[in-house]
Design a protein around this motif. Structure first.
Motif, PDB file in Angstrom:
ATOM      1  N   LEU B 168       0.787  -1.257  -0.006  1.00 42.80           N
ATOM      2  CA  LEU B 168      -0.062   0.009  -0.122  1.00 42.80           C
ATOM      3  C   LEU B 168       0.821   1.229   0.125  1.00 42.80           C
ATOM      4  CD1 LEU B 168      -3.086   1.023  -0.203  1.00 42.80           C
ATOM      5  CD2 LEU B 168      -2.897   0.936   2.518  1.00 42.80           C
ATOM      6  N   PHE B 169       0.209   2.182  -0.635  1.00 43.47           N
ATOM      7  CA  PHE B 169       1.141   3.658  -0.598  1.00 43.47           C
ATOM      8  C   PHE B 169       2.591   3.474  -1.462  1.00 43.47           C
ATOM      9  CE2 PHE B 169      -1.369   4.170   3.521  1.00 43.47           C
ATOM     10  CZ  PHE B 169      -2.315   4.871   2.613  1.00 43.47           C
ATOM     11  N   THR B 170       2.313   2.730  -2.594  1.00 45.36           N
ATOM     12  CA  THR B 170       3.503   2.520  -3.517  1.00 45.36           C
ATOM     13  C   THR B 170       2.962   2.516  -4.865  1.00 45.36           C
ATOM     14  OG1 THR B 170       3.252   0.163  -3.419  1.00 45.36           O
ATOM     15  CG2 THR B 170       4.893   1.371  -1.793  1.00 45.36           C
ATOM     16  N   GLU B 171       3.860   2.285  -5.933  1.00 45.57           N
ATOM     17  CA  GLU B 171       3.389   2.279  -7.094  1.00 45.57           C
ATOM     18  C   GLU B 171       2.746   1.101  -7.265  1.00 45.57           C
ATOM     19  OE1 GLU B 171       6.307   4.499  -9.916  1.00 45.57           O
ATOM     20  OE2 GLU B 171       6.047   2.696 -11.051  1.00 45.57           O
ATOM     21  N   LEU B 172       3.290  -0.016  -6.625  1.00 43.36           N
ATOM     22  CA  LEU B 172       2.517  -1.062  -6.888  1.00 43.36           C
ATOM     23  C   LEU B 172       1.050  -1.162  -6.566  1.00 43.36           C
ATOM     24  CD1 LEU B 172       2.743  -4.362  -7.364  1.00 43.36           C
ATOM     25  CD2 LEU B 172       3.330  -4.599  -4.903  1.00 43.36           C
ATOM     26  N   SER B 173       0.758  -0.460  -5.454  1.00 42.07           N
ATOM     27  CA  SER B 173      -0.504  -0.433  -5.170  1.00 42.07           C
ATOM     28  C   SER B 173      -1.447   0.350  -6.290  1.00 42.07           C
ATOM     29  CB  SER B 173      -1.019   0.067  -3.696  1.00 42.07           C
ATOM     30  OG  SER B 173      -0.370   1.353  -3.576  1.00 42.07           O
ATOM     31  N   VAL B 174      -0.607   1.324  -6.797  1.00 44.31           N
ATOM     32  CA  VAL B 174      -1.452   2.247  -7.729  1.00 44.31           C
ATOM     33  C   VAL B 174      -1.625   1.297  -8.867  1.00 44.31           C
ATOM     34  CG1 VAL B 174      -1.156   3.988  -9.386  1.00 44.31           C
ATOM     35  CG2 VAL B 174      -0.333   4.166  -6.929  1.00 44.31           C
ATOM     36  N   ILE B 175      -0.704   0.338  -9.225  1.00 41.75           N
ATOM     37  CA  ILE B 175      -0.907  -0.270 -10.600  1.00 41.75           C
ATOM     38  C   ILE B 175      -2.079  -1.743 -10.491  1.00 41.75           C
ATOM     39  CG2 ILE B 175       0.227  -2.320 -11.867  1.00 41.75           C
ATOM     40  CD1 ILE B 175       2.843  -0.357 -11.563  1.00 41.75           C
ATOM     41  N   ILE B 176      -2.062  -2.016  -9.012  1.00 38.36           N
ATOM     42  CA  ILE B 176      -3.135  -3.167  -8.672  1.00 38.36           C
ATOM     43  C   ILE B 176      -4.421  -2.412  -8.871  1.00 38.36           C
ATOM     44  CG2 ILE B 176      -4.081  -4.495  -6.859  1.00 38.36           C
ATOM     45  CD1 ILE B 176      -1.140  -4.928  -5.749  1.00 38.36           C
ATOM     46  N   SER B 250      -1.388   5.916  -3.439  1.00 34.18           N
ATOM     47  CA  SER B 250      -0.046   5.997  -3.266  1.00 34.18           C
ATOM     48  C   SER B 250       0.069   7.087  -1.956  1.00 34.18           C
ATOM     49  CB  SER B 250       0.848   6.711  -4.480  1.00 34.18           C
ATOM     50  OG  SER B 250       0.259   8.115  -4.643  1.00 34.18           O
ATOM     51  N   GLY B 251      -0.958   7.518  -1.427  1.00 33.57           N
ATOM     52  CA  GLY B 251      -0.856   8.519  -0.379  1.00 33.57           C
ATOM     53  C   GLY B 251      -0.129   9.676  -0.870  1.00 33.57           C
ATOM     54  N   ARG B 252      -0.342   9.835  -1.893  1.00 33.08           N
ATOM     55  CA  ARG B 252       0.292  11.211  -2.815  1.00 33.08           C
ATOM     56  C   ARG B 252       1.635  10.994  -2.960  1.00 33.08           C
ATOM     57  NH1 ARG B 252      -3.929  14.633  -3.367  1.00 33.08           N
ATOM     58  NH2 ARG B 252      -5.592  14.336  -1.661  1.00 33.08           N
ATOM     59  N   LYS B 253       2.193  10.007  -3.062  1.00 34.10           N
ATOM     60  CA  LYS B 253       3.718   9.802  -3.155  1.00 34.10           C
ATOM     61  C   LYS B 253       4.116   9.532  -4.761  1.00 34.10           C
ATOM     62  CE  LYS B 253       4.218   6.755   0.100  1.00 34.10           C
ATOM     63  NZ  LYS B 253       5.130   5.555   0.681  1.00 34.10           N
ATOM     64  N   VAL B 254       3.021   8.898  -5.300  1.00 36.11           N
ATOM     65  CA  VAL B 254       3.208   8.631  -6.705  1.00 36.11           C
ATOM     66  C   VAL B 254       2.556   9.919  -7.462  1.00 36.11           C
ATOM     67  CG1 VAL B 254       2.730   7.460  -8.856  1.00 36.11           C
ATOM     68  CG2 VAL B 254       3.530   6.186  -6.745  1.00 36.11           C
TER      69      VAL B 254
END
Lengths: 357, 301
Positions: B168-176, B250-254
């Motif tokens: 969660l809160f990573t690019e991976l979660s965005v892609i999922i 991404s919690g605004r990280k991406v």
């Protein structure tokens, strides 16, 4: 001639509906067999069983003497030409024809020289020279038919099954392709099993005709014998050129409703009695004309006619409502001036009729 | 006689006699669409290009032409990174929707013989859209989080010892998340194209001796390519313009280009937002044009 294909007691049902019951047939090497049957007669099912797309419930299929029940479709050495051709729409004529050689699992052709020469040979045989690079949508229906045939023939099958191969073509092309199919087959010396619903096609194409009715074989013989002496009322019906009356046989007459036809000598044994007279053997005479002793007459009302170019079809209604068709060949007899709703005598020779019972 | 008298009637019905009608009056049919699209699509897009050259000060924007905003974009690592992130996420989501979607479409379009059932299955694919985006994003958090369902299960089965934080809160979660949302746009067009393949064509290939894998590679895949292209265009256009899923998961990280636009508009930097908008529009145009070059859709459809 040796039998290349033998079918013994073949049966297939879908649910409780039997599509094919107890079909036995022997097909010789280097023979053109046409399989005639109306839709629902089981002809397509029979073809699919031979090809191996479906498995039979009962019976055996022998190819060169060995049972091929467990042999998958593509290893049977049997080619199949689909009714709608089923060409690969994204490939060129050349690639369509070469598909089997390149892509088959067993013994694919990898040498481009061999491949090219075999494809060119086939292209020439079916008369497609110059069209190799065209897409299959850029050629005519008749040419597509040739591609479908070449695609199957290039693998050198012993038998080719053709499922209503001319059904998708327009009439004048169909006549031309009939001749082409016969030429190609005799040039290769292989066996064609040609399924059709058209009696004229079956008669024109086959060295022998197999007539299929309700999942059973009605008759297997040469076209002229099938045409002139159908073995059963069902076969006569499939030929679409006989007037059929059902009824019963009483002493020396055939009773069909209110009509009584005197019998001639031969009686074809059949469980359902029927009386058949070919449409072109009937002549139309005025209501009061006299009869010779060898003639049979039926009083009927004239309804309508249909002009087919070389002939007229006349439609009559007999007293019991039975529709009788009379074919009048114009080369044989001039067109008759018939009055609608007037009563005429339909006359034929007692010897010309076929009686089953 | 009857035939002769009916002939003029039947010729009047033929489409060719619609000719004069079609040439004049029928153009009015497209007038509302053309007016609407001009007013609310072409003109605003033109405005966007124009505004991207305006002068921007902290609180004010003036119609004095300058390329300053453009220079800012191309000289800043943050913005170029956002461009790269957008392209990377787009490619990864495109790939994952294809990998997840193609087999699904293959099943629905080719192996389900019953047309009613196939339609039902495609409708099932759309069901996720019956829940709101916000609720789905909310639901993913307890699923993907550090103490979320996936981590609890993995640890309970002793597959992992420590919770996987990357979920969660990573690019991976965005892609999922994006794969889940956009997959159906890939499945639909591919299943449609696969459904149009004549079963006899596949039967013919099999009869000629080709294995399933061969048939797939030489017949099924090429014939379904137009579907892949259309699905790819759908997914691309939507993913390239994404900002909500990226922000929420991404919690605004991406930060994708879409997120930059949202931020810039939020701080009233209209000129800069317009620059990013123009770049995003060009990127989409290039991607769509690229897709259309692969397959001649006019011919295939």
């Amino acid at each position: 001639m040796a039998d290349v294909l033998r079918i013994e007691g073949l049966g297939k049902s879908y649910g409780s509906k039997p599509a094919l019951r107890d079909v036995s047939l022997a097909v010789a090497d280097n023979e053109y067999v046409s399989l005639l049957g109306p839709s629902g007669s089981g002809k397509t099912v029979l073809l699919q069983l031979i090809a191996g797309f479906e498995l039979p419930d009962r019976g055996r299929i022998l190819f060169d003497g060995s049972d091929i029940a467990s042999v998958p479709a593509h290893e049977r050495g049997i080619g199949f030409v689909f009714q709608n051709f089923a060409l690969f729409p994204h490939l060129s004529v050349y690639d369509n024809i070469g598909f089997g050689l390149v892509n088959r699992q067993s013994d694919p052709v990898t040498d481009p020289v061999v491949l090219s020469s075999r494809i060119r040979e086939m292209v020439e045989l079916v008369g497609l020279s110059g069209l190799e690079d065209r897409g299959v949508h850029q050629i005519s229906g008749g040419q597509r038919q040739r591609v479908a045939l070449a695609r199957t023939l290039v693998s050198q099958p012993r038998i080719v099954l053709l499922d209503e191969p001319l059904g998708a073509l327009d009439a004048n092309l169909r006549t031309r392709m009939r001749g082409e199919l016969r030429r190609i087959r005799s040039q290769l010396g292989i066996t064609f099993l040609h399924v059709t619903g058209s009696e004229t096609e079956a008669l024109a194409m086959g060295d022998r005709i197999v007539v299929l009715n309700e999942g059973m074989i009605g008759q297997v013989d040469t076209p002229d014998i099938v045409y002139n002496s159908p073995l059963s009322p069902n076969v006569a019906h499939s030929l679409n050129c006989y007037n059929l009356f059902t009824g019963s046989i009483q002493s020396s007459s055939f009773l069909a409703g209110t009509h009584r036809f005197p019998l001639n000598g031969t009686l074809h044994p059949n469980p359902t009695p029927a009386y058949a007279i070919r449409q072109d053997l009937i002549s139309v005479r005025p209501g009061n004309a006299s009869l010779a002793s060898s003639e049979v007459a039926l009083t009927a009302t004239y309804l309508a006619s249909e002009y087919t170019g070389a002939a007229f079809m006349y439609f009559f209604r007999a007293e019991d409502g039975h529709i009788v068709e009379v074919e009048n060949h114009l080369s044989h007899r001039a067109a008759q001036n018939l009055d609608v709703n007037a009563t005429y005598q339909l006359v034929w020779k007692a010897d010309d009729a076929l009686v089953y019972g | 006689m009857t035939i002769a008298s009916t002939t003029p009637d039947t010729t009047d019905m033929t489409p060719s006699n619609l000719g004069p009608l079609r040439s004049k009056a029928s153009y009015w049919l497209i007038a509302p669409g053309v007016i609407w699209m001009t007013l609310f699509l072409v003109v605003p897009l033109g405005m966007m290009v124009y505004v991207s050259f305006w002068s921007q000060t902290t609180f004010k924007i003036e119609p004095i032409l300058t390329t300053k905003s453009w220079e800012t974009f191309f000289s800043s690592d943050t913005y170029l990174n956002a461009l790269w992130t957008t392209i990377r996420i787009w490619l990864l989501v495109l790939l994952s929707t294809f990998v997840v979607g193609y087999p699904t479409a293959l099943f629905v379009g080719l192996f389900v013989k019953n047309k009613t059932l196939a339609t039902t299955l495609l409708v099932l694919c759309v069901i996720p859209f019956w829940t709101s985006f916000l609720i789905r994003v909310l639901a993913w958090r307890p699923m993907l989080g550090k103490e979320g369902a996936i981590n609890i299960i993995l640890q309970a089965l002793h597959i992992t010892r420590e919770p996987i934080e990357a979920l969660l809160f990573t690019e991976l979660s965005v892609i999922i998340g994006m794969t889940q949302i956009y997959c159906v746009f890939m499945v639909g067009p591919i299943a449609f194209m696969l459904g149009r393949i004549d079963p006899n064509v596949i039967e013919a290939a099999r009869d000629l001796g080709a294995s399933f894998w061969r048939i797939f590679r030489t017949i099924i895949l090429p014939l379904s390519m137009p579907g892949v292209i259309v699905g790819g265009i759908f997914v691309s256009v939507m993913v390239l313009g994404e900002f909500a899923t990226a922000a929420a998961l991404s919690g605004r990280k991406v930060n994708m280009l879409g997120n930059i636009i949202v931020t810039q508009v939020g701080s009233l930097k209209w000129a800069f937002a317009a620059v990013v908008g123009v770049i995003l529009t060009i990127l989409m145009g290039v991607v769509v044009a690229g897709f259309l070059r692969i397959v001649d859709l006019k011919r295939e459809l």
